[in-house]
Design a protein around this motif. Sequence first.
Motif, mmCIF file in Angstrom:
data_model
loop_
_atom_site.group_PDB
_atom_site.id
_atom_site.type_symbol
_atom_site.label_atom_id
_atom_site.label_comp_id
_atom_site.label_asym_id
_atom_site.label_seq_id
_atom_site.Cartn_x
_atom_site.Cartn_y
_atom_site.Cartn_z
ATOM 1 N N PHE A 39 0.830 -1.206 0.000
ATOM 2 C CA PHE A 39 0.000 0.000 0.000
ATOM 3 C C PHE A 39 0.866 1.257 0.000
ATOM 4 O O PHE A 39 0.559 2.242 -0.691
ATOM 5 N N LEU A 40 1.935 1.245 0.778
ATOM 6 C CA LEU A 40 2.800 2.420 0.878
ATOM 7 C C LEU A 40 3.469 2.730 -0.454
ATOM 8 O O LEU A 40 3.476 3.887 -0.912
ATOM 9 N N VAL A 41 4.023 1.712 -1.089
ATOM 10 C CA VAL A 41 4.695 1.914 -2.382
ATOM 11 C C VAL A 41 3.690 2.402 -3.425
ATOM 12 O O VAL A 41 3.959 3.348 -4.187
ATOM 13 N N GLY A 42 2.523 1.765 -3.468
ATOM 14 C CA GLY A 42 1.515 2.183 -4.440
ATOM 15 C C GLY A 42 1.035 3.600 -4.215
ATOM 16 O O GLY A 42 0.895 4.379 -5.165
ATOM 17 N N GLY A 43 0.794 3.968 -2.957
ATOM 18 C CA GLY A 43 0.331 5.321 -2.661
ATOM 19 C C GLY A 43 1.357 6.379 -2.994
ATOM 20 O O GLY A 43 1.033 7.431 -3.569
ATOM 21 N N LEU A 44 2.615 6.128 -2.644
ATOM 22 C CA LEU A 44 3.668 7.105 -2.932
ATOM 23 C C LEU A 44 3.901 7.237 -4.439
ATOM 24 O O LEU A 44 4.157 8.340 -4.934
ATOM 25 N N TRP A 45 3.829 6.127 -5.154
ATOM 26 C CA TRP A 45 3.993 6.200 -6.619
ATOM 27 C C TRP A 45 2.867 7.023 -7.236
ATOM 28 O O TRP A 45 3.101 7.869 -8.106
ATOM 29 N N LEU A 46 1.652 6.805 -6.780
ATOM 30 C CA LEU A 46 0.530 7.583 -7.298
ATOM 31 C C LEU A 46 0.664 9.062 -6.974
ATOM 32 O O LEU A 46 0.267 9.929 -7.768
ATOM 33 N N ALA A 93 -2.389 -5.260 -5.348
ATOM 34 C CA ALA A 93 -1.803 -6.439 -4.704
ATOM 35 C C ALA A 93 -1.951 -6.362 -3.186
ATOM 36 O O ALA A 93 -2.224 -7.374 -2.524
ATOM 37 N N GLY A 94 -1.791 -5.161 -2.630
ATOM 38 C CA GLY A 94 -1.978 -4.990 -1.194
ATOM 39 C C GLY A 94 -3.421 -5.250 -0.779
ATOM 40 O O GLY A 94 -3.674 -5.833 0.282
#
Length: 727
Positions: A539-546, A563-564
């Motif tokens: 979730f953290l990686v996806g949110g920061l990338w967005l 995936a999260g």
Amino acid sequence: MIAHMVSDVPQEKGREPGDAALQRPWRKAVELSSVLASANEFLATRGFERVPWLTIALGSGISLWFFLGQPWQWGATIALAMLCAASAHYCWREKQGREYLSAAITGIGIAIAMGVALIWARSELVGADPLSRPAVVTIDGRVLAREDQPALDRTRLTLAYRDADGGALRKVRVNVPTSAMLDDIEDGARISLRARLIPPSPPLLPGSYNFARTAWFSGLAATGSLIGEIELVEAAPPDRWNLSQLQRALSQHVRRQLDGAPGAIAATFASGDRSAIGAGDEVAMRDAGLTHLLSISGLHVSAVMAAAYLLLIRLLALWPWLALRLRLPLVATGIAAGAGVGYTLLTGAQVPTVRSCAAALLVLGAMALGREPLSLRIVAVAAVCVMLLWPETVVGPSFQMSFAAVVAIVALHRSVPVQRFMAPREEGVIRRSGRRITMLLITGLVIEIALMPIVLLHFHRAGIYGAIANVFAIPLVTFVSMPLIAAALLFDIFGLGAPFWWLAGRSLDLLLAIAHFTAEQPGAVRLMPQIGAMTFALFLVGGLWLALWQGRVRLYGLVPAAAGTIALLATPTPDLLITSDGRQVGIVGEGDRLLLLRDSKSAFLRDNLLEMAGTEGEPLPLDRWPGARCSREFCTVTLHRGQRDWHLLLARGRTQVAERALAAACTRSDIVIADRWLPRSCKPRWIKADRRLLSRTGGLTIDLKTGTVTTVAQSQGAHGWWPQRRR
């Protein structure tokens, strides 16, 4: 024949047949070079800000220190990060087509190493070894802080004293009943008392709140309660600028003007003192997703600064002589900054408030310089300031939630579709208001989505209707309640504040009505068991990338976020919850209620077990469940999990049992759980979770279907707050 086959193999010009084996590694090198070149081109062509990424790397280094358990791992991480940074700098600094990649790896490596070193040094400097065991002590010490808690009918004192045995300086926190508290006790006073002290508690279960870690970074060696009476040995020195005394006086003044729950919340907004808020209102605000309104943070500090700025710039514009000679925005910015700093100090200068004040000051500075006031760079600079002062807050919910919300707001409003939607246009008031209300609702929904993984990680619960409640509550607090409270305090100087207090009370009644109505709706709160570190990382990686990239490439952040989500939905609920002392055992999955070995009166313990079980409703004592057989000393239970039956033997008494009978019962059991030491003759088929084992592992969760055992010790390592490290 062999020569003929070799001659049929296609050859590159100038290459001998014997060199054919070298072609594949050479192609791999070419492919690697192509990947590096593509990565460098990607960084060169994508407009992005470096400061946010370096901030993320610094925070990642701090988080790695908490995740890794041993000093050699911390040192190896620093060495590896610096090695990568040095290698990228010296190997690629002058190579064409690698300059962006070199700068990125060098900066990120240094930032990660700095993060690990920073939190390691912070832990060594401020960490205080806890008491080795509970004790009754006589304390002659100084009051460092006084916190009145009228809702709990007590006062909390933070004291510094020297230990009578070894002379070590200790910092402890003692709860004093209101009836035993002396009014003359202020910060700096010297008092004498007897107290029952206990070491700060580690997590009850894997994933539970870690008070021992919080106490370690606060320098607390123990907490406890008063025994007998307090003696004032020496009064506090006179201090006209005692901020804590001013805060208490302001809080008491507000509560005298407004009774009940509205007065408690008004005191929170005015002074940061939320100790008078009742438990029912606190729970309703939490379940409605409105708890952030009770924590003096970005919303409140920004409202104070914005109100001061707008009011001053209007008033100063009425003075032509001043308007012609000074830049009014610069003057108003300076005074608004002073108002924000004063409000921060008056409300206790807690870490969330200081963090919000720093960010607001940066926004004001950008406005004064004519720069964009709301950008990810400003948010990142504020985050760096907090991490340099309090790096331990990176793994806490306050830091994560506040910055996640701000980053979500900035990223949303910087996106092209939103900018098009909110662009000025010729239209009526109704359509313009409709667009703004729609945008407010979308913003609230995005914030709820951004905060949900953090809330699930720390609190194991997620609100469903929080976005809708915030659409009404935030404007109510920002534009109605807080201005009325400020006006009431101002007019109290002239004895004319009563009408404003009445209006403020009605607005706060409405706020509480929104909270209770939202919290009482079916499905308003969903409990979830502990989510894994890998799930949260996705979730953290996806949110920061967005949030940090621009254009269509940002949509790739949906992949780890999806995936999260899948991993979150697949998170198993443990079948057994065993507390660190072995006295309480929770059994999950039998009906729709949690079964408890003992009928506990501790709300804290019960709430922790319910959250980790991911279930609601009042727990049922095990001896009342038809599937259990209980005596005064033991309960036996058979659970069907994973295509087999599991036989449990649970100790619930302290009377001595014949060793032969106990050994026979253990032999028939798969799992034995006890809060005492069991003899070696007790040999269950799988796990013997007695005092001997639990003293090393802490609390346990067991998934019988997969045979997975998770312990508290697995996430603690050799950190200073974990008491088992000293054994």
